[in-house]
Structure formats: structure tokens, C-alpha cells
Design a protein around this motif. Sequence first.
Motif, PDB file in Angstrom:
ATOM      1  N   MET A  54      43.229  56.703  50.965  1.00 32.83           N
ATOM      2  CA  MET A  54      43.523  55.273  51.120  1.00 32.83           C
ATOM      3  C   MET A  54      42.373  54.619  51.830  1.00 32.83           C
ATOM      4  N   PRO A  55      41.951  53.405  51.530  1.00 32.66           N
ATOM      5  CA  PRO A  55      42.605  52.418  50.671  1.00 32.66           C
ATOM      6  C   PRO A  55      41.981  52.356  49.277  1.00 32.66           C
ATOM      7  N   THR A  56      42.799  51.961  48.308  1.00 32.22           N
ATOM      8  CA  THR A  56      42.247  51.533  47.022  1.00 32.22           C
ATOM      9  C   THR A  56      41.608  50.156  47.232  1.00 32.22           C
ATOM     10  N   VAL A  57      40.383  49.979  46.692  1.00 30.13           N
ATOM     11  CA  VAL A  57      39.693  48.693  46.879  1.00 30.13           C
ATOM     12  C   VAL A  57      39.402  48.048  45.520  1.00 30.13           C
ATOM     13  N   ALA A  58      40.261  48.391  44.553  1.00 33.26           N
ATOM     14  CA  ALA A  58      40.094  47.806  43.213  1.00 33.26           C
ATOM     15  C   ALA A  58      40.239  46.298  43.283  1.00 33.26           C
ATOM     16  N   VAL A  59      39.513  45.596  42.411  1.00 33.18           N
ATOM     17  CA  VAL A  59      39.703  44.151  42.239  1.00 33.18           C
ATOM     18  C   VAL A  59      40.300  44.001  40.844  1.00 33.18           C
ATOM     19  N   ALA A  60      41.628  44.123  40.767  1.00 30.88           N
ATOM     20  CA  ALA A  60      42.304  44.228  39.461  1.00 30.88           C
ATOM     21  C   ALA A  60      42.065  42.970  38.626  1.00 30.88           C
ATOM     22  N   GLN A  61      41.560  43.170  37.415  1.00 32.39           N
ATOM     23  CA  GLN A  61      41.230  42.035  36.535  1.00 32.39           C
ATOM     24  C   GLN A  61      42.359  41.721  35.568  1.00 32.39           C
ATOM     25  N   ASP A  62      43.144  42.735  35.197  1.00 29.56           N
ATOM     26  CA  ASP A  62      44.194  42.553  34.186  1.00 29.56           C
ATOM     27  C   ASP A  62      45.499  43.066  34.799  1.00 29.56           C
ATOM     28  N   ILE A  63      46.459  42.142  35.037  1.00 24.18           N
ATOM     29  CA  ILE A  63      47.649  42.532  35.817  1.00 24.18           C
ATOM     30  C   ILE A  63      48.620  43.364  34.992  1.00 24.18           C
ATOM     31  N   ARG A  64      48.209  43.726  33.756  1.00 20.59           N
ATOM     32  CA  ARG A  64      49.053  44.677  33.016  1.00 20.59           C
ATOM     33  C   ARG A  64      48.799  46.093  33.530  1.00 20.59           C
ATOM     34  N   TRP A  65      47.799  46.254  34.385  1.00 29.90           N
ATOM     35  CA  TRP A  65      47.427  47.560  34.929  1.00 29.90           C
ATOM     36  C   TRP A  65      48.545  48.067  35.841  1.00 29.90           C
ATOM     37  N   GLY A  66      48.923  49.307  35.692  1.00 25.66           N
ATOM     38  CA  GLY A  66      50.030  49.871  36.477  1.00 25.66           C
ATOM     39  C   GLY A  66      49.702  49.982  37.954  1.00 25.66           C
ATOM     40  N   ARG A  67      48.422  49.876  38.315  1.00 24.47           N
ATOM     41  CA  ARG A  67      48.036  50.020  39.731  1.00 24.47           C
ATOM     42  C   ARG A  67      47.652  48.682  40.355  1.00 24.47           C
ATOM     43  N   THR A  68      48.046  47.580  39.724  1.00 23.24           N
ATOM     44  CA  THR A  68      47.717  46.256  40.293  1.00 23.24           C
ATOM     45  C   THR A  68      48.213  46.143  41.728  1.00 23.24           C
ATOM     46  N   TYR A  69      49.369  46.768  42.013  1.00 19.01           N
ATOM     47  CA  TYR A  69      49.926  46.608  43.384  1.00 19.01           C
ATOM     48  C   TYR A  69      49.112  47.337  44.439  1.00 19.01           C
ATOM     49  N   GLU A  70      48.209  48.231  43.975  1.00 25.10           N
ATOM     50  CA  GLU A  70      47.330  48.913  44.946  1.00 25.10           C
ATOM     51  C   GLU A  70      46.070  48.093  45.218  1.00 25.10           C
ATOM     52  N   SER A  71      45.948  46.965  44.537  1.00 24.33           N
ATOM     53  CA  SER A  71      44.789  46.083  44.738  1.00 24.33           C
ATOM     54  C   SER A  71      45.177  44.966  45.713  1.00 24.33           C
ATOM     55  N   PHE A  72      44.309  44.699  46.693  1.00 28.17           N
ATOM     56  CA  PHE A  72      44.628  43.639  47.665  1.00 28.17           C
ATOM     57  C   PHE A  72      44.612  42.271  46.989  1.00 28.17           C
ATOM     58  N   VAL A 117      37.809  55.766  50.615  1.00 24.71           N
ATOM     59  CA  VAL A 117      37.726  54.532  49.835  1.00 24.71           C
ATOM     60  C   VAL A 117      37.738  54.924  48.356  1.00 24.71           C
ATOM     61  N   LYS A 118      38.566  54.201  47.556  1.00 27.08           N
ATOM     62  CA  LYS A 118      38.736  54.615  46.155  1.00 27.08           C
ATOM     63  C   LYS A 118      39.118  53.447  45.268  1.00 27.08           C
ATOM     64  N   GLN A 128      32.597  45.207  46.387  1.00 18.96           N
ATOM     65  CA  GLN A 128      32.688  44.624  47.728  1.00 18.96           C
ATOM     66  C   GLN A 128      33.531  45.489  48.664  1.00 18.96           C
ATOM     67  N   GLY A 129      34.548  46.140  48.123  1.00 15.39           N
ATOM     68  CA  GLY A 129      35.378  47.002  48.984  1.00 15.39           C
ATOM     69  C   GLY A 129      34.574  48.162  49.525  1.00 15.39           C
ATOM     70  N   TYR A 130      33.555  48.596  48.770  1.00 15.56           N
ATOM     71  CA  TYR A 130      32.734  49.729  49.226  1.00 15.56           C
ATOM     72  C   TYR A 130      31.761  49.283  50.310  1.00 15.56           C
ATOM     73  N   ASP A 131      31.312  48.034  50.223  1.00 20.81           N
ATOM     74  CA  ASP A 131      30.493  47.495  51.323  1.00 20.81           C
ATOM     75  C   ASP A 131      31.337  47.414  52.598  1.00 20.81           C
ATOM     76  N   GLY A 132      32.575  46.957  52.441  1.00 18.76           N
ATOM     77  CA  GLY A 132      33.474  46.905  53.602  1.00 18.76           C
ATOM     78  C   GLY A 132      33.718  48.295  54.164  1.00 18.76           C
ATOM     79  N   ALA A 133      33.846  49.272  53.280  1.00 21.03           N
ATOM     80  CA  ALA A 133      34.093  50.662  53.711  1.00 21.03           C
ATOM     81  C   ALA A 133      32.889  51.206  54.471  1.00 21.03           C
ATOM     82  N   LEU A 134      31.686  50.875  54.018  1.00 20.61           N
ATOM     83  CA  LEU A 134      30.470  51.339  54.721  1.00 20.61           C
ATOM     84  C   LEU A 134      30.399  50.705  56.099  1.00 20.61           C
ATOM     85  N   ASP A 135      30.804  49.424  56.202  1.00 18.07           N
ATOM     86  CA  ASP A 135      30.813  48.761  57.519  1.00 18.07           C
ATOM     87  C   ASP A 135      31.752  49.496  58.477  1.00 18.07           C
ATOM     88  N   ALA A 136      32.748  50.173  57.918  1.00 20.01           N
ATOM     89  CA  ALA A 136      33.717  50.883  58.773  1.00 20.01           C
ATOM     90  C   ALA A 136      33.371  52.364  58.884  1.00 20.01           C
TER      91      ALA A 136
END
Length: 696
Positions: A195-213, A240-241, A273-281
Motif C-alpha cells: 500500500m498505497p496504490t497511486v493509480a490515476v484511474a482514467q476509466d471508471i469501469r476499472w474494477g480497481r477505481t476505488y483503490e485510486s485516490f 508504492v504500486k 505523480q504518486g511515485y514522486d510523492g513516494a520518493l519524497d517519503a
Amino acid sequence: MKTKLKPYAALISYLFPVFFFGSLLAGNVSSPKDYQAKAFETVSQMNLDEKIGQLLLPTYTLLIPSMDACKAAMAKPKSEASDKQVKEDCGLNQIGKYKIGAVLQDGGPYTGKADIDTWIRLNSLAKEVHQAEVTKDPLLLTGNDAIHGNSHVAGAVIFPHNIGLGVAHDSEMVRSIGELVAKDSLYSGFNWVYMPTVAVAQDIRWGRTYESFSQTPALVKSLAKAYIQGYQQGGAIATVKHFIGDGATNYGIDEGDATFNGSPEEFWQTHGQGYDGALDANVYSMMISYNAINGKRMHFGGPWNSINEFKKKRSFQGFAVSDYNGATRAEYFEKRQRRLPEVFADSIKAGMDMFMVGGGDKMNPFDPASPYYCKNIGDASDALKIAVNEGLITKEQLNNAVVRILSTKFAAVDNMKNYANMKKKDYEALQKKQRAVALKSAEKSLVLLQNKNDLLPLKEKSLKYIVMAGPVDDIGSQNGGWTINWQGQKGDQYFSGANKISSGAATVFDSVKKHFKTAKIINIKEIDTVKNVSPSNTLVVTVVAEPPYAEYMGDIGNTAGVIDPFYVRGALGGENQYMGLPQSTELKLDWLSDETATIERLHKQNIPVITVVYSGRPVVLSHVLQNSDAVIAAFLPGTTGGDAIVNAIVGKYLFRSEGKSNTLTFPWPNTMKEVENRFKDGSLYSIGYGLATKKK
Ligand code: GLC
């Protein structure tokens, strides 16, 4: 001499605060970079088996030779004899045989129970074997998907999924959740969270949209940094994933292909961008994604050698772990059938350091004899050894991977030393704190979509009847997937009795009953048993909910781009074979057919109707919106969801009372056409939308 020192002294006086505050900014955790020399030293003393063992991440399931024997051994009261039996029958002795440095808890409570003592025992016995037989390795990594609370443990506090945390727009709160869950994980014996998933979900038909902030990269960056800081400040190892582009695939197909005509830099502006945030942490690990970009699978580096670039150009110091059988699955999706050693070698060359290996996952589901099917961890270990002996994996590649893993472990050991020995009474205090933070985060994760005649906050008048419809009393619907079982489950099997109290579990029904003490609660089907219902003495509360799901089992309507029936059963409207529940086939929610006419009738009689929506993503709600007064999008708020929702209904919590909380982070559709066009032609509600309520 003195003068010579002057410039150095000045430089040091300048650099010291940079490094000191820099490390604080990175969440003041120890950095793998500081342990590389120690790791190189250790690797120089390791033999081939010990090095190969560091590259293996088996699931507990793969190690267990017979599930029944393991459960039977675990069921016996703890004793020296039964511990010995567990080590044998749950396959823990293989940790010694293959010099394994990491295990992961996958799926559900395969040891028979999901209670915390079971996990504490299994993990501690695994660590005993590791300590005795993998002596050069400083830490057995014990990983699990604690993605919204320590969510594999019955009675754990379950927090809102990432989509709800995005709606809350509160990075300090997310950081504190990370820290609390890390401590809970460590207490249960897990030191590594995927954790965390840092996906930026583009298509909300994706089953993992809820794992995207969110669909807003900047918000994903800030919450990724906060969550990882929290997890690692709490002593755990964050991941980070999924690197990179899991949320970019065509049609939102999980594990699908993302067609992208721009440059890697342009791709990064949205999906990196989520990976840049992850590197900052100062994130300790990263998980590689199943998806492909322009046909090239990420487990083989994608089209831009992205893993090695991330390591070198952005100086990522931790290690890269594959997803579950990710390398062999990539080989299958790229329609090749090389030998396992070649597959592993190709992935190592692309920058992979560790391979997650699970059993029972026939890579080519239509060919049980598939060469990719790892019957046991020995298959994977043998394949890696062959790859090294044939020179497919060079000694340098092997050593570099082991150095990354060991330097991260040394840093993590140093980082967790203050957290590893919590006592039971401290754990109870930790759970109490989690319940409070979970309630607050659930309140901030709600979005008020509609509020006709300013119905909310509800005037606290003498209500006689509260009519309820839909899954108002199902904790499973409000937790969603990745809860106890991989796919989640309906019902309160793991959140009742003492587990209800410890988890703060409250459905809408529980909270309505608790708050409206004098009103009579009526199931909608019994409405005709009560007389003189009227707009002044009656309220209708309904819930519409997606069934729980995880990953591709939640994919919707991508039959146009079906990559493989095995992985897109959700889209084909089949039954979710993992949990025997019908799977959604369209991104639309409505009331149950035998309830809808009554709800419409009551609404026509001006009896106020409040509808709560439990979903992993925005859904088409037209009929519900027409026949409700207030509609609350609750997404997947977790165990305290019922209390949060009732607090918001009665005004104990006011929508949008804190910053940007309670505002959408994805567009909300009016029609499926808008979803398929990725909202290029507009939406019903846009990002940033959310109604406010004021004290009455
Ligand atoms: C899954 C998921 C990943 C998870 C891993 C271990 O397939 O893609 O997010 O962490 O396997 O459960």
C-alpha cells in the motif's frame, strides 16, 4: 590548514540542515542508502542459495502442502509439539530449505480463522524458522494487503478505501491513518504492507477505481506521500504500486494494455505523480504493474525501460517486487512461451528485484500443463538457479538485486525497532484511536450529491416511522473488497460480537436505530402494516450498493476489449467465482425490483427519501436521483460508515465543513455514454462537486 577547512566548514554547515530536515521531510525514516555498504558486505558472504532465497516472495498458500493438515495443526493449543507440527504442516520449514527472506499472506483466512492471534502465531513461527535457518538475513519480510486498515484481521477497524480518502482531501489525516495501521500490522506480525496504490484511474469501469485516490495527479501525489510517511513512521515497510500505468488501460481493463502516443515524460505527468510523492517519503519498496503500455508488459520494463529509469534517474533506493505471478503472467499476455529461467531473467534485466510467487494460478488457464505453473516454491527457486548458472542472470544483476533488498531490510529493522513490541493493552488503545480516526475519515469521505428542499440536516422532529430499503444492514457492502477475503464478502461474519465492538462496525441500520430512539423502524415490505404515514412523521432511508469485488472481478463492460475471459469475468456478467456472488455487468445502481414501486409511491406522497450509495466508483443513478430527496455518495467508507452517514444526516457532521472535504475526485456520470467517452462530453457532476449543509 585552518583556512583550507573554512570552505568545507561552510559547506557542512549548509549541508547539515539540508540532510537533517531532508530526512525529516522524507518522514524521518532510516534510508536504505545508508546501509548499502553493510548489504554489500553481507552479500559477499552469501552462497548462491542464500542469494536466490532473497529474490523469492512465496505466498503462505504456496508453502502449505495440505490446507487441511495446516488448519488441523493450527487448531491445536499452542505447545512446543504443536508449534513443530505447524512448521511442518503449514510448510514453514521451506523458509529454511529455500533460504526464503519474505512471505506474503494472500487471499483469506486459509489457516481456518482470521483472528489476530492466528496471524500472530503463524508469522512468529515463520520468523522462528527464518531466524534459525536464514542466518545472514536481518529480517523476514511478512507482507499483506493492509490497504484500508489491517484488513485481513477479523475485528480490525476498516477505513475508507482510497477513493474516499481522496474525497476527504486531508493529507495529515491520511498520514495518521498510515501510522495507526502500520502499528496494527506490526502487532499482528506483518511488517510489510502492499500500500498505497497511486493509480490515476482514467476509466471508471476499472474494477480497481476505488483503490485510486483521484483523477487529479497533484492530489494523488500529496496523499501518496502522506500515506507512505505514515506507514513507515509507524514502523512498517510501505509499497508504492502498481508501477506504472495500472489506471491507464484501454476500457479500464484490469491488467490490460494502455495505448499512449505521447512521450514517457508526458505519461509521467499524469501517472507518475504518486511515485514522486513516494520518493519524497523515502518509500522502501515498489510493486510492478501487470499492465502493458503500447503492448509491452511492465514486468519486462514496458516500452521505456521505466523500472531501471526510476531507480537510476530518480534515485529510488528501495527494491522492486513483482505482482502475484506477474512475470509469468506477462509472458502469457505477450503470447510467448519461453522457459521459466528466461522469463525471470528478462524481468531481472528490466529492474525486478523480487518475485511474488503464488500457487494455483495457472498462467495459461486454458492449459493446465502450462510451463508457468509454479507447483511449489522449489520450481521458482530452481528456475532462478538455472538462470544464474546459464548466465541469463549475471552475477552483478543478482548481487544488485540482493543488495537493494538487504539494504532496505537493514533500514527497516532500524526504523521499526521502536514499534515492534506492543503489549495487548496498548493494542486496545490503538484500536480505540483507530475507531475515532476512522469515523472522522468516513464523515469526510461522503459526498452530498442531491439535497432537495434542503432536507439535510434533518430537522430533529418527532419521527414516528423510519422505512428502510436495500442492504441497509450489510457491513460487507460498506467495506468492499480487500476485507478479510481478497474479494471481500457480504454480511458481518467477521465483524459481529466482540469484533463489532473492536472494529467500530456500524451499518446504516445500526446507526439509525441508535440515533432515532423513539421511531419505529419498518422494512419497506411491511409498509402496509402501518397506518397514517405522512411527510411529517415518516422518513424513508434506502441503500443501493455494488457487491464487494476486487481487481478484474469488478471490471465492467469491457467485453469490447476482452484480453482474456479468465481475467475479465466481472465484465462478462459471470458469477464472481471467488465468492459466489452475481457480478455487476453495468455501472448503474437502482433499488431492488420488489421495492422500487413502493419507494416511488412514498416519494410521490412527499414523504422524504434519503438514499445512500455504496460503490467503488461513481455510478449511473438517474432513477434513484429522481425518486429521492437527498442522495449521499458514501463510496466504501469501512466499518464506521453507518455512524458517519447518520452523523451527516442529522447534522452532527456538516458536509464541506472542513476545507475541500466531501467533494468529488472523479466526474460523476449521467449516462454510460459519458463513461465510455471518459467524460469528454461532460458529466452530471464534475470533480470538485459536493453540496454543503449548514446548522439549522
Ligand atoms: C494482487 C494485486 C496487488 C496485491 C498482490 C498481493 O494481484 O494486484 O495489488 O498487492 O496481488 O495480494
